[in-house]
Scaffold this motif. Structure first.
Motif, PDB file in Angstrom:
ATOM      1  N   LYS A 219      -1.726  -8.835  -8.388  1.00 44.81           N
ATOM      2  CA  LYS A 219      -2.965  -9.212  -7.704  1.00 44.81           C
ATOM      3  C   LYS A 219      -2.839  -9.009  -6.207  1.00 44.81           C
ATOM      4  N   ALA A 220      -1.724  -9.430  -5.628  1.00 46.40           N
ATOM      5  CA  ALA A 220      -1.540  -9.262  -4.187  1.00 46.40           C
ATOM      6  C   ALA A 220      -1.510  -7.787  -3.797  1.00 46.40           C
ATOM      7  N   ALA A 221      -0.876  -6.961  -4.629  1.00 48.17           N
ATOM      8  CA  ALA A 221      -0.829  -5.522  -4.351  1.00 48.17           C
ATOM      9  C   ALA A 221      -2.237  -4.932  -4.346  1.00 48.17           C
ATOM     10  N   LEU A 222      -3.038  -5.315  -5.329  1.00 51.49           N
ATOM     11  CA  LEU A 222      -4.388  -4.770  -5.424  1.00 51.49           C
ATOM     12  C   LEU A 222      -5.321  -5.378  -4.389  1.00 51.49           C
ATOM     13  N   ASP A 223      -5.083  -6.611  -3.999  1.00 51.16           N
ATOM     14  CA  ASP A 223      -5.862  -7.213  -2.908  1.00 51.16           C
ATOM     15  C   ASP A 223      -5.617  -6.467  -1.603  1.00 51.16           C
ATOM     16  N   ALA A 224      -4.354  -6.139  -1.332  1.00 50.24           N
ATOM     17  CA  ALA A 224      -4.029  -5.400  -0.116  1.00 50.24           C
ATOM     18  C   ALA A 224      -4.702  -4.035  -0.110  1.00 50.24           C
ATOM     19  N   ALA A 225      -4.732  -3.392  -1.265  1.00 49.02           N
ATOM     20  CA  ALA A 225      -5.406  -2.093  -1.370  1.00 49.02           C
ATOM     21  C   ALA A 225      -6.908  -2.240  -1.168  1.00 49.02           C
ATOM     22  N   ALA A 226      -7.504  -3.240  -1.801  1.00 40.93           N
ATOM     23  CA  ALA A 226      -8.953  -3.427  -1.698  1.00 40.93           C
ATOM     24  C   ALA A 226      -9.382  -3.671  -0.262  1.00 40.93           C
ATOM     25  N   ALA A 227      -8.523  -4.321   0.523  1.00 40.05           N
ATOM     26  CA  ALA A 227      -8.859  -4.644   1.910  1.00 40.05           C
ATOM     27  C   ALA A 227      -9.040  -3.402   2.770  1.00 40.05           C
ATOM     28  N   VAL A 228      -8.495  -2.252   2.334  1.00 41.03           N
ATOM     29  CA  VAL A 228      -8.635  -1.019   3.109  1.00 41.03           C
ATOM     30  C   VAL A 228      -9.453   0.030   2.355  1.00 41.03           C
ATOM     31  N   GLY A 229     -10.184  -0.390   1.322  1.00 37.88           N
ATOM     32  CA  GLY A 229     -11.083   0.537   0.642  1.00 37.88           C
ATOM     33  C   GLY A 229     -10.483   1.270  -0.526  1.00 37.88           C
ATOM     34  N   VAL A 230      -9.433   0.728  -1.131  1.00 38.12           N
ATOM     35  CA  VAL A 230      -8.864   1.317  -2.356  1.00 38.12           C
ATOM     36  C   VAL A 230      -9.161   0.319  -3.469  1.00 38.12           C
ATOM     37  N   GLN A 231     -10.196   0.583  -4.244  1.00 38.59           N
ATOM     38  CA  GLN A 231     -10.760  -0.446  -5.116  1.00 38.59           C
ATOM     39  C   GLN A 231     -10.134  -0.521  -6.499  1.00 38.59           C
ATOM     40  N   GLY A 232      -9.245   0.402  -6.824  1.00 36.50           N
ATOM     41  CA  GLY A 232      -8.599   0.377  -8.124  1.00 36.50           C
ATOM     42  C   GLY A 232      -7.439   1.341  -8.162  1.00 36.50           C
ATOM     43  N   ALA A 233      -6.653   1.275  -9.240  1.00 39.35           N
ATOM     44  CA  ALA A 233      -5.478   2.132  -9.353  1.00 39.35           C
ATOM     45  C   ALA A 233      -5.200   2.420 -10.814  1.00 39.35           C
ATOM     46  N   VAL A 234      -4.464   3.505 -11.043  1.00 37.12           N
ATOM     47  CA  VAL A 234      -3.942   3.829 -12.365  1.00 37.12           C
ATOM     48  C   VAL A 234      -2.448   3.547 -12.339  1.00 37.12           C
ATOM     49  N   GLN A 235      -2.028   2.549 -13.105  1.00 36.82           N
ATOM     50  CA  GLN A 235      -0.615   2.204 -13.259  1.00 36.82           C
ATOM     51  C   GLN A 235      -0.016   3.116 -14.316  1.00 36.82           C
ATOM     52  N   VAL A 236       1.101   3.768 -13.967  1.00 33.34           N
ATOM     53  CA  VAL A 236       1.628   4.858 -14.791  1.00 33.34           C
ATOM     54  C   VAL A 236       2.994   4.503 -15.362  1.00 33.34           C
ATOM     55  N   GLY A 237       3.133   4.668 -16.668  1.00 36.43           N
ATOM     56  CA  GLY A 237       4.420   4.499 -17.321  1.00 36.43           C
ATOM     57  C   GLY A 237       5.173   5.803 -17.417  1.00 36.43           C
ATOM     58  N   CYS A 238       6.500   5.710 -17.455  1.00 34.86           N
ATOM     59  CA  CYS A 238       7.299   6.937 -17.549  1.00 34.86           C
ATOM     60  C   CYS A 238       8.477   6.786 -18.514  1.00 34.86           C
TER      61      CYS A 238
ATOM     62  N   VAL B 145       0.885  -1.710 -20.146  1.00 30.99           N
ATOM     63  CA  VAL B 145      -0.070  -2.351 -21.047  1.00 30.99           C
ATOM     64  C   VAL B 145      -0.222  -3.830 -20.702  1.00 30.99           C
ATOM     65  N   GLU B 146       0.882  -4.509 -20.406  1.00 32.80           N
ATOM     66  CA  GLU B 146       0.808  -5.924 -20.029  1.00 32.80           C
ATOM     67  C   GLU B 146       0.046  -6.097 -18.712  1.00 32.80           C
ATOM     68  N   ALA B 147       0.268  -5.191 -17.765  1.00 41.07           N
ATOM     69  CA  ALA B 147      -0.390  -5.293 -16.463  1.00 41.07           C
ATOM     70  C   ALA B 147      -1.899  -5.149 -16.569  1.00 41.07           C
ATOM     71  N   LEU B 148      -2.356  -4.322 -17.499  1.00 43.30           N
ATOM     72  CA  LEU B 148      -3.795  -4.083 -17.646  1.00 43.30           C
ATOM     73  C   LEU B 148      -4.546  -5.361 -18.006  1.00 43.30           C
ATOM     74  N   ASP B 149      -3.876  -6.274 -18.664  1.00 42.53           N
ATOM     75  CA  ASP B 149      -4.516  -7.533 -19.052  1.00 42.53           C
ATOM     76  C   ASP B 149      -4.483  -8.569 -17.932  1.00 42.53           C
ATOM     77  N   GLN B 150      -3.826  -8.234 -16.809  1.00 37.68           N
ATOM     78  CA  GLN B 150      -3.713  -9.170 -15.696  1.00 37.68           C
ATOM     79  C   GLN B 150      -4.742  -8.935 -14.605  1.00 37.68           C
ATOM     80  N   ASP B 151      -5.268  -7.711 -14.494  1.00 40.67           N
ATOM     81  CA  ASP B 151      -6.184  -7.431 -13.393  1.00 40.67           C
ATOM     82  C   ASP B 151      -7.115  -6.292 -13.781  1.00 40.67           C
ATOM     83  N   HIS B 152      -8.427  -6.521 -13.654  1.00 43.24           N
ATOM     84  CA  HIS B 152      -9.418  -5.530 -14.072  1.00 43.24           C
ATOM     85  C   HIS B 152      -9.449  -4.314 -13.160  1.00 43.24           C
ATOM     86  N   ARG B 153      -8.763  -4.366 -12.027  1.00 50.96           N
ATOM     87  CA  ARG B 153      -8.750  -3.232 -11.105  1.00 50.96           C
ATOM     88  C   ARG B 153      -7.751  -2.153 -11.509  1.00 50.96           C
ATOM     89  N   LEU B 154      -7.060  -2.368 -12.623  1.00 49.97           N
ATOM     90  CA  LEU B 154      -6.093  -1.396 -13.113  1.00 49.97           C
ATOM     91  C   LEU B 154      -6.596  -0.679 -14.355  1.00 49.97           C
TER      92      LEU B 154
END
Length: 300
Positions: free
Chosen positions: A58-77, A86-95
């Motif tokens: 949440k803090a990572a995405l809040d910091a991004a949102a504050a500068v106009g980055v409203q969402g992200a794609v979290q990538v597995g490798c 998959v677990e992260a997707l259930d924690q924040d709708h911005r992912l």
């Protein structure tokens, strides 16, 4: 190889060092000026360690949102980071998410006789409704050689098949392998939506992507002094096929190269893209955002 962490060790951006004794190279850079129109970071690794301050999703995405980055794609490798995704997707709708075995990890699974089982689990994980891509997958001739290349290509072909059968976007990792990546895509028949993550090609590859309708995602590498090939590629790229990413915590854009990267750093790259193409910044942001939604679907 990927080395994802446990949830307790998430590391995300801060606008400055929390530890004044930390080496400068491990301090997060200052936040850039916000973008006039929001965009999305279409490739990040929230489970990778860097910087000085452990912060949650949440803090990572809040910091991004504050500068106009409203969402992200979290990538597995690999399997661990894909499960994390998959677990992260259930924690924040911005992912949104992508799951796969990185081309450099595929030979290790194959050496243990676990590649097919790992690919089957990737397909199961991809059933989550907010998994929108199979990636990052592809070919990497920089870190893998010999027999590993055969397993790498087999894994790539299997990922293409999964993406096509599940109607998911394919997110490509291509390092020193442009011709062979294109060859395999043509031999297998590319999925309907293909993204070259951290585009590393030249003008010729950009024109191939234009012809095929494949998206090109530019990272902080575009701002590096030795990246004339990327600037030529951007100039040649169809504006309807460009996106932006961080590949955080790697590839921090100039002028903070070498320090930790995170989604809040996207505006540095977007502004460089606008300057290099002579584009209106707000208009370019709109284009990037629209392209990203076409590639991955809506975040809402």
């Amino acid at each position: 190889m990927c080395n994802p962490l446990t949830p307790a060790a998430y590391r995300a951006p801060d606008t400055g060092p929390l530890d004044p004794e930390a080496p400068p190279r491990k301090q997060y850079p200052p936040a850039p000026e916000p973008l006039p129109v929001p965009v999305m970071d279409n490739h990040t690794h929230l489970d990778f360690p860097d910087g000085t301050a452990p912060v949650g999703i949440k803090a990572a995405l809040d910091a991004a949102a504050a500068v106009g980055v409203q969402g992200a794609v979290q990538v597995g490798c690999d399997l661990a980071s894909s499960r994390f995704t998959v677990e992260a997707l259930d924690q924040d709708h911005r992912l949104l998410g992508a799951v796969a075995l990185h081309p450099n990890d595929a030979p290790h699974y194959a050496a243990r006789g676990e590649l097919e089982a790992a690919l089957a689990e990737i397909e199961r994980l991809a059933a989550h409704p907010r998994i929108r891509a199979i990636g990052e997958t592809g070919l990497d001739f920089y870190r893998t050689e010999g027999e590993g290349l055969r397993h790498q290509e087999h894994s790539f072909r299997r990922h293409i098949d999964i993406a096509k059968r599940l109607d998911l976007t394919l997110q490509i990792h291509d390092r020193d392998a442009h011709g062979d990546v294109v060859r395999v895509l043509r031999e297998e028949g590319a999925p309907g939506r293909v993204v070259f993550h951290c585009f590393s090609g030249d003008e010729e590859l950009a024109r191939t992507c234009n012809d095929q309708g494949w998206w090109m995602s530019f990272a902080g590498t575009l701002t590096f002094k030795n990246a004339a090939n990327l600037r030529a590629a951007l100039a040649a790229a169809d504006r309807q096929l460009i996106m932006v990413e961080t590949d955080a915590p790697f590839l921090t854009p100039h002028p903070h190269r070498g320090r930790p990267n995170a989604s809040y750093m996207v505006p540095y790259t977007v502004r460089a893209m606008a300057e290099l193409t002579g584009s209106d910044l707000a208009g370019l942001c709109n284009t990037i955002s629209e392209n990203t939604v076409r590639a991955y679907g809506s975040w809402t």
